[in-house]
Design a protein around this motif. Structure first.
Motif, PDB file in Angstrom:
ATOM      1  N   GLU A   8       0.929  -1.016  -0.127  1.00  0.00           N
ATOM      2  CA  GLU A   8       0.064   0.081   0.035  1.00  0.00           C
ATOM      3  C   GLU A   8       1.051   1.292  -0.067  1.00  0.00           C
ATOM      4  O   GLU A   8       1.958   1.131   0.159  1.00  0.00           O
ATOM      5  CB  GLU A   8      -0.965   0.044   1.213  1.00  0.00           C
ATOM      6  N   GLY A   9       0.084   2.361   0.025  1.00  0.00           N
ATOM      7  CA  GLY A   9       1.057   3.471  -0.191  1.00  0.00           C
ATOM      8  C   GLY A   9       1.297   4.234  -1.548  1.00  0.00           C
ATOM      9  O   GLY A   9       0.241   4.127  -2.477  1.00  0.00           O
ATOM     10  N   TYR A  10       2.361   4.999  -1.747  1.00  0.00           N
ATOM     11  CA  TYR A  10       2.609   5.642  -2.990  1.00  0.00           C
ATOM     12  C   TYR A  10       3.756   5.179  -3.539  1.00  0.00           C
ATOM     13  O   TYR A  10       4.696   4.772  -2.904  1.00  0.00           O
ATOM     14  CB  TYR A  10       2.539   7.011  -2.604  1.00  0.00           C
ATOM     15  N   VAL A  11       4.055   5.270  -4.820  1.00  0.00           N
ATOM     16  CA  VAL A  11       5.141   4.862  -5.562  1.00  0.00           C
ATOM     17  C   VAL A  11       5.448   6.131  -6.424  1.00  0.00           C
ATOM     18  O   VAL A  11       4.804   6.750  -7.073  1.00  0.00           O
ATOM     19  CB  VAL A  11       5.143   3.669  -6.133  1.00  0.00           C
ATOM     20  N   ARG A  12       6.959   6.251  -6.908  1.00  0.00           N
ATOM     21  CA  ARG A  12       7.324   7.197  -7.771  1.00  0.00           C
ATOM     22  C   ARG A  12       7.472   6.389  -9.150  1.00  0.00           C
ATOM     23  O   ARG A  12       7.095   4.975  -9.509  1.00  0.00           O
ATOM     24  CB  ARG A  12       8.724   7.625  -7.544  1.00  0.00           C
ATOM     25  N   LEU A  13       7.576   7.249 -10.173  1.00  0.00           N
ATOM     26  CA  LEU A  13       7.423   6.439 -11.650  1.00  0.00           C
ATOM     27  C   LEU A  13       8.403   5.533 -11.878  1.00  0.00           C
ATOM     28  O   LEU A  13       7.971   4.277 -12.384  1.00  0.00           O
ATOM     29  CB  LEU A  13       7.540   7.751 -12.755  1.00  0.00           C
ATOM     30  N   PRO A  14       9.669   5.396 -11.275  1.00  0.00           N
ATOM     31  CA  PRO A  14      10.742   4.300 -11.818  1.00  0.00           C
ATOM     32  C   PRO A  14       9.907   2.922 -11.272  1.00  0.00           C
ATOM     33  O   PRO A  14      10.216   1.836 -11.982  1.00  0.00           O
ATOM     34  CB  PRO A  14      12.010   4.560 -11.192  1.00  0.00           C
ATOM     35  N   GLN A  15       9.444   2.865  -9.948  1.00  0.00           N
ATOM     36  CA  GLN A  15       8.785   1.680  -9.674  1.00  0.00           C
ATOM     37  C   GLN A  15       7.463   1.478 -10.273  1.00  0.00           C
ATOM     38  O   GLN A  15       7.360   0.102 -10.618  1.00  0.00           O
ATOM     39  CB  GLN A  15       8.300   2.015  -8.008  1.00  0.00           C
ATOM     40  N   VAL A  16       6.767   2.428 -10.936  1.00  0.00           N
ATOM     41  CA  VAL A  16       5.460   2.239 -11.710  1.00  0.00           C
ATOM     42  C   VAL A  16       5.918   1.422 -12.950  1.00  0.00           C
ATOM     43  O   VAL A  16       5.581   0.280 -13.415  1.00  0.00           O
ATOM     44  CB  VAL A  16       4.865   3.370 -11.962  1.00  0.00           C
ATOM     45  N   LEU A  17       7.079   1.993 -13.464  1.00  0.00           N
ATOM     46  CA  LEU A  17       7.632   1.297 -14.756  1.00  0.00           C
ATOM     47  C   LEU A  17       8.395   0.071 -14.712  1.00  0.00           C
ATOM     48  O   LEU A  17       8.495  -0.644 -15.592  1.00  0.00           O
ATOM     49  CB  LEU A  17       8.507   2.228 -15.536  1.00  0.00           C
ATOM     50  N   LYS A  18       8.609  -0.282 -13.337  1.00  0.00           N
ATOM     51  CA  LYS A  18       9.280  -1.586 -13.113  1.00  0.00           C
ATOM     52  C   LYS A  18       7.964  -2.676 -13.234  1.00  0.00           C
ATOM     53  O   LYS A  18       8.118  -3.727 -13.631  1.00  0.00           O
ATOM     54  CB  LYS A  18       9.974  -1.884 -11.777  1.00  0.00           C
ATOM     55  N   ALA A  19       6.889  -2.236 -12.670  1.00  0.00           N
ATOM     56  CA  ALA A  19       5.797  -3.050 -12.853  1.00  0.00           C
ATOM     57  C   ALA A  19       4.893  -3.328 -13.914  1.00  0.00           C
ATOM     58  O   ALA A  19       4.145  -4.042 -14.424  1.00  0.00           O
ATOM     59  CB  ALA A  19       4.776  -2.482 -11.514  1.00  0.00           C
ATOM     60  N   ILE A  20       4.973  -1.864 -14.597  1.00  0.00           N
ATOM     61  CA  ILE A  20       4.231  -1.882 -15.938  1.00  0.00           C
ATOM     62  C   ILE A  20       5.284  -1.600 -17.097  1.00  0.00           C
ATOM     63  O   ILE A  20       5.744  -0.238 -17.149  1.00  0.00           O
ATOM     64  CB  ILE A  20       3.271  -1.006 -16.102  1.00  0.00           C
ATOM     65  N   VAL A  22       6.563   0.003 -19.768  1.00  0.00           N
ATOM     66  CA  VAL A  22       6.332   0.423 -20.729  1.00  0.00           C
ATOM     67  C   VAL A  22       7.352   1.783 -20.787  1.00  0.00           C
ATOM     68  O   VAL A  22       7.993   2.008 -19.675  1.00  0.00           O
ATOM     69  CB  VAL A  22       4.973   1.427 -20.953  1.00  0.00           C
ATOM     70  N   SER A  23       7.776   2.552 -21.892  1.00  0.00           N
ATOM     71  CA  SER A  23       8.669   3.662 -21.658  1.00  0.00           C
ATOM     72  C   SER A  23       7.918   4.828 -20.822  1.00  0.00           C
ATOM     73  O   SER A  23       6.656   4.981 -20.805  1.00  0.00           O
ATOM     74  CB  SER A  23       8.901   4.144 -23.285  1.00  0.00           C
ATOM     75  N   ARG A  24       8.812   5.790 -20.600  1.00  0.00           N
ATOM     76  CA  ARG A  24       8.433   7.004 -19.847  1.00  0.00           C
ATOM     77  C   ARG A  24       7.494   7.851 -20.656  1.00  0.00           C
ATOM     78  O   ARG A  24       6.359   8.066 -20.266  1.00  0.00           O
ATOM     79  CB  ARG A  24       9.573   7.937 -19.306  1.00  0.00           C
ATOM     80  N   THR A  25       7.840   7.814 -22.033  1.00  0.00           N
ATOM     81  CA  THR A  25       7.067   8.690 -23.040  1.00  0.00           C
ATOM     82  C   THR A  25       5.514   7.946 -23.279  1.00  0.00           C
ATOM     83  O   THR A  25       4.479   8.599 -23.030  1.00  0.00           O
ATOM     84  CB  THR A  25       7.662   8.654 -24.213  1.00  0.00           C
ATOM     85  N   THR A  26       5.531   6.612 -23.282  1.00  0.00           N
ATOM     86  CA  THR A  26       4.438   5.981 -23.308  1.00  0.00           C
ATOM     87  C   THR A  26       3.503   6.010 -22.431  1.00  0.00           C
ATOM     88  O   THR A  26       2.436   6.231 -22.363  1.00  0.00           O
ATOM     89  CB  THR A  26       4.661   4.530 -23.762  1.00  0.00           C
ATOM     90  N   TRP A  27       3.973   6.083 -21.009  1.00  0.00           N
ATOM     91  CA  TRP A  27       3.366   6.154 -19.544  1.00  0.00           C
ATOM     92  C   TRP A  27       2.902   7.534 -19.630  1.00  0.00           C
ATOM     93  O   TRP A  27       1.560   7.823 -19.317  1.00  0.00           O
ATOM     94  CB  TRP A  27       4.315   6.045 -18.553  1.00  0.00           C
ATOM     95  N   TRP A  28       3.462   8.454 -19.893  1.00  0.00           N
ATOM     96  CA  TRP A  28       2.833   9.935 -19.740  1.00  0.00           C
ATOM     97  C   TRP A  28       1.687  10.015 -20.807  1.00  0.00           C
ATOM     98  O   TRP A  28       0.748  10.824 -20.580  1.00  0.00           O
ATOM     99  CB  TRP A  28       3.854  11.078 -19.925  1.00  0.00           C
ATOM    100  N   ARG A  29       1.890   9.600 -22.107  1.00  0.00           N
ATOM    101  CA  ARG A  29       0.887   9.621 -23.031  1.00  0.00           C
ATOM    102  C   ARG A  29      -0.451   8.832 -22.594  1.00  0.00           C
ATOM    103  O   ARG A  29      -1.418   9.475 -22.772  1.00  0.00           O
ATOM    104  CB  ARG A  29       1.316   8.924 -24.531  1.00  0.00           C
ATOM    105  N   GLY A  30      -0.450   7.680 -21.792  1.00  0.00           N
ATOM    106  CA  GLY A  30      -1.241   7.130 -21.358  1.00  0.00           C
ATOM    107  C   GLY A  30      -1.985   7.680 -20.299  1.00  0.00           C
ATOM    108  O   GLY A  30      -3.009   7.747 -20.108  1.00  0.00           O
ATOM    109  N   VAL A  31      -1.298   8.445 -19.390  1.00  0.00           N
ATOM    110  CA  VAL A  31      -1.855   9.337 -18.442  1.00  0.00           C
ATOM    111  C   VAL A  31      -2.845  10.528 -19.139  1.00  0.00           C
ATOM    112  O   VAL A  31      -3.729  10.516 -18.661  1.00  0.00           O
ATOM    113  CB  VAL A  31      -0.794   9.984 -17.479  1.00  0.00           C
ATOM    114  N   LYS A  32      -2.145  11.138 -19.848  1.00  0.00           N
ATOM    115  CA  LYS A  32      -2.827  12.219 -20.647  1.00  0.00           C
ATOM    116  C   LYS A  32      -4.140  11.745 -21.315  1.00  0.00           C
ATOM    117  O   LYS A  32      -5.136  12.436 -21.277  1.00  0.00           O
ATOM    118  CB  LYS A  32      -2.041  12.901 -21.756  1.00  0.00           C
TER     119      LYS A  32
END
Length: 65
Positions: A8-20, A22-32
């Motif tokens: 539980e709690g919160y994670v930063r982007l590097p941890q998110v990208l280890k779990a999912i 995708v590239s940082r660019t793809t992630w931010w496009r998906g968020v948008k």
């Protein structure tokens, strides 16, 4: 369940990208586009709720993402 995420709690982007993986660019496009969860902002930092990331992983594993 991903071993790179805390239970539980919160994670930063590097941890998110280890779990999912995708590239940082793809992630931010998906968020948008609303495909991926939006971050919680705290000052200049951005965090993602672990629960939101786990929900996303579940959706992706079911083929809904």
């Amino acid at each position: 369940m991903s071993p790179t995420l805390p239970t539980e709690g919160y994670v930063r982007l590097p941890q998110v990208l280890k779990a999912i993986p995708v590239s940082r660019t793809t992630w931010w496009r998906g968020v948008k586009a609303g495909k991926y969860p939006a971050p919680v902002k705290h000052g200049r930092c951005r965090f993602w709720r672990v629960a939101d990331i786990r929900d996303l992983i579940d959706r992706l594993s079911e083929g809904e993402g």
